[in-house]
Design a protein around this motif. Structure first.
Motif, short mmCIF file in Angstrom:
data_model
loop_
_atom_site.label_atom_id
_atom_site.label_comp_id
_atom_site.label_asym_id
_atom_site.label_seq_id
_atom_site.Cartn_x
_atom_site.Cartn_y
_atom_site.Cartn_z
N LEU A 149 -37.49 18.77 -29.46
CA LEU A 149 -37.98 19.56 -30.59
C LEU A 149 -37.79 18.87 -31.93
N PHE A 150 -37.12 17.73 -31.96
CA PHE A 150 -36.77 17.13 -33.24
C PHE A 150 -37.32 15.72 -33.45
N LEU A 151 -37.19 14.84 -32.47
CA LEU A 151 -37.48 13.43 -32.72
C LEU A 151 -38.91 13.04 -32.41
N TYR A 207 -49.92 16.56 -31.79
CA TYR A 207 -50.02 17.97 -32.17
C TYR A 207 -51.31 18.57 -31.65
N GLU A 208 -51.27 19.86 -31.37
CA GLU A 208 -52.47 20.57 -30.98
C GLU A 208 -53.22 21.07 -32.21
N GLY A 209 -54.52 21.25 -32.04
CA GLY A 209 -55.33 21.67 -33.18
C GLY A 209 -56.70 22.14 -32.74
N PRO A 220 -53.92 18.92 -37.64
CA PRO A 220 -53.21 19.61 -38.73
C PRO A 220 -52.02 18.80 -39.25
N THR A 221 -51.52 19.23 -40.40
CA THR A 221 -50.26 18.70 -40.90
C THR A 221 -49.18 18.84 -39.84
N GLN A 222 -48.32 17.84 -39.77
CA GLN A 222 -47.21 17.88 -38.82
C GLN A 222 -46.42 19.18 -38.97
N GLY A 223 -46.33 19.95 -37.89
CA GLY A 223 -45.60 21.22 -37.92
C GLY A 223 -46.46 22.44 -38.18
N ARG A 224 -47.72 22.24 -38.56
CA ARG A 224 -48.60 23.39 -38.83
C ARG A 224 -48.80 24.22 -37.55
N VAL A 225 -49.09 23.53 -36.46
CA VAL A 225 -49.13 24.17 -35.14
C VAL A 225 -47.85 23.75 -34.43
N PRO A 226 -47.00 24.68 -34.04
CA PRO A 226 -45.69 24.33 -33.49
C PRO A 226 -45.79 23.36 -32.32
N GLY A 244 -48.69 28.71 -37.41
CA GLY A 244 -47.68 29.71 -37.72
C GLY A 244 -46.34 29.37 -37.12
N VAL A 245 -45.30 29.68 -37.84
CA VAL A 245 -43.94 29.34 -37.43
C VAL A 245 -43.60 29.97 -36.09
N ASP A 246 -42.83 29.25 -35.30
CA ASP A 246 -42.32 29.75 -34.03
C ASP A 246 -40.82 29.50 -34.01
N PRO A 247 -40.01 30.52 -33.79
CA PRO A 247 -38.55 30.34 -33.83
C PRO A 247 -38.04 29.31 -32.84
N ALA A 248 -38.76 29.10 -31.76
CA ALA A 248 -38.32 28.14 -30.75
C ALA A 248 -38.65 26.69 -31.12
N THR A 249 -39.42 26.49 -32.19
CA THR A 249 -39.77 25.14 -32.63
C THR A 249 -39.32 24.99 -34.09
N PRO A 250 -38.13 24.46 -34.30
CA PRO A 250 -37.50 24.50 -35.62
C PRO A 250 -38.22 23.70 -36.70
#
Length: 495
Positions: A225-227, A232-234, A213-219, A252-258
């Protein structure tokens, strides 16, 4: 999302026909049959366990399985839930094995490493929790290379996973167990992860769909968490519809993964064959001779696009304005840095370092003395690569190139030492073809490209613009609808 697969009647609408065809049903067909009461969760579990008993001893795709009696009890509970009106989700009662780089509470989680041979997870990983909430019953893990390193699935804990089309050959990796589990019909759908083609390469080698997936699509779940944003999982699937459905569960967005994306993925809209007309495909090929390839890979992959041209798709050579050797240096820097940071603490302990495979030690040592300025320069190089592809996307809808530089090779070979007459200077140089997709952060899907004369499968990577996951999957759906290769099943052997 709405079910995208074909009608249940495609595999038999009479109740008496269903049990024999359970393992041949797509995940979406199976989901509908369970929800409608045409199939019970226990009989689905019995069918899959019987198939695993028959074929897994040779192909070695699924590991760390609980006792069958425990799994059957879980299936019976799923039946009771459904009988009293409690529907968990589209995976209700569906047997599922999670890639052995992600944790499943209560199951052994080794990552293919002898250091974790007896490690039992105490919690679900984020993607596992999402699949559990959708109703999945976890029947075990899918096999991986040690620490997920290398596109060859073997490790000292569980041994070698073998190719579904020829068990004398490699399965690819690192999601090799997942791909083989799908291709052998021992799993309805599969999850995986991808740093260096690990969803794409095994999908190509086993003639299934694999989607990065697009970077960040799957948290991205991890200590950084930043660098560190390479892996990514998919999802993986026997067809595109199943793949899209599982992505809708994982995404889907996850609050723990900004850095997780805030928009919603609800599934890939179907693209009709007629909609192919007018699309523009940029053929990256081997980057004008930069990448060595095994004989036959390029003509097979370029020839696979001929069917699209028959449907009005324009295919042209595309050359990124970029020094590809710079991209490889960028990759080595970022990968060394990520692995040194990720497992460097284990390396520091001599007894644990002695149990690590040499390739992992090499990766860690490459990052231990790395300067911050080198990491910063690699970040700029990665950004320049993204800008080079962005310029190509002004002319093309999608960019396409082979998924691997070699066809599946012998299962007792750790990695090819030479490709196309060129010596490979690292254990993963033979998979350099996948780093462009990874470093772009863009969505990439593997679709089948056909087979060599001796029956070895190959795939195509289709790269789309950042964030356009649904459009990439929709194109893959249209592509597989006009090409025959996804329907070519392996002839399985028994141990």
């Amino acid at each position: 999302m709405a079910a995208l697969g074909p009608a249940l009647g495609a595999v038999g609408s009479r109740r008496d026909d269903l049990p024999a065809a359970i393992c041949d049903m797509t995940a979406l067909q199976l989901s509908r049959a369970i929800r409608s009461g045409q199939l019970g969760c226990r009989e689905v579990m019995e069918a899959y366990l019987a198939r695993i008993e028959r074929f897994n001893p040779l192909y070695n795709a699924i590991v760390a399985m609980p006792e069958h009696s425990e799994l059957l009890s879980q299936a019976e509970l799923a039946d009771r839930d459904l009988a009293r009106g409690h529907y968990r989700g589209w995976m209700h009662g569906m047997p599922h094995a999670v890639k052995d780089l992600a944790d499943v509470k209560g199951l052994v989680s080794t990552g293919g490493s002898p250091l974790f041979r007896n490690h039992v997870a105490t919690r679900d990983s984020l993607v596992t929790a999402r699949m559990r909430a959708a109703g999945a019953i976890f029947i075990g893990k899918t096999n991986v290379p040690e620490y997920g390193l290398g596109s060859q699935t073997y490790n000292p804990v569980y041994g070698t996973t073998r190719n579904a089309y020829n068990p004398d050959l490699v399965a690819g990796g690192s999601s090799g167990g997942a791909a083989v589990g799908l291709a052998t019909r021992m799993l309805p759908v599969a999850d995986g992860s991808d740093m260096m083609g690990s969803l794409r390469n095994p999908a190509a080698f086993n003639n299934v769909i694999g989607f990065r997936p697009t970077q960040g699509r799957v948290p991205h779940e991890g200590s950084d968490l930043f660098l560190q944003q390479l892996g990514y999982e998919g999802p993986m699937g026997r067809d595109v519809d199943d793949t899209a459905q599982l992505l809708a569960t994982l995404a889907g967005v996850d609050p723990a993964t900004p850095l997780s994306l805030r928009d919603t993925f609800s599934g890939a809209p179907p693209m009709a064959e007629a909609a192919l007309a007018g699309l523009r495909i940029g053929w990256l090929g081997d980057y004008r001779g930069y990448l060595p390839m095994e004989s036959g890979v390029l003509p097979l992959c370029r020839g696979a696009l001929g069917t699209l041209e028959d449907h009005g798709v324009a295919v042209e050579d595309a050359v990124p304005d970029y020094d590809m050797a710079r991209l490889w240096r960028c990759w080595l820097t970022l990968r060394h840095w990520a692995l040194a940071g990720g497992v460097g603490a284990l390396y520091a302990q001599a007894d644990k370092r002695a149990q690590m495979k040499p390739e992992l030690v090499w990766e860690i040592e490459g990052g231990l003395d790395m300067k911050a300025v080198d990491v910063a320069a690699a970040g700029v190089a990665r950004s320049d690569w993204y800008r080079a592809l962005l310029a190509l996307f002004e002319r093309f809808d999608f960019l396409v190139l082979p998924t691997a530089q070699v066809f599946p090779f012998a299962a007792d070979v750790h990695w090819p030492r030479q490709v196309g007459g060129v010596d490979m200077d690292t254990y993963h140089r033979w998979m350099e073809v996948v780093i462009g997709g990874t470093l772009s952060g863009c969505p990439v899907v593997n679709v089948p490209a056909g087979f060599a004369a001796d029956g070895r499968p190959m795939g195509l990577q289709v790269i789309g613009p950042f964030g356009q996951d649904a459009r990439v999957l929709s194109f893959a759906r249209a592509y597989t609808g006009v090409t025959p290769w996804l329907g070519r099943r392996p002839v399985l052997r028994e141990a």
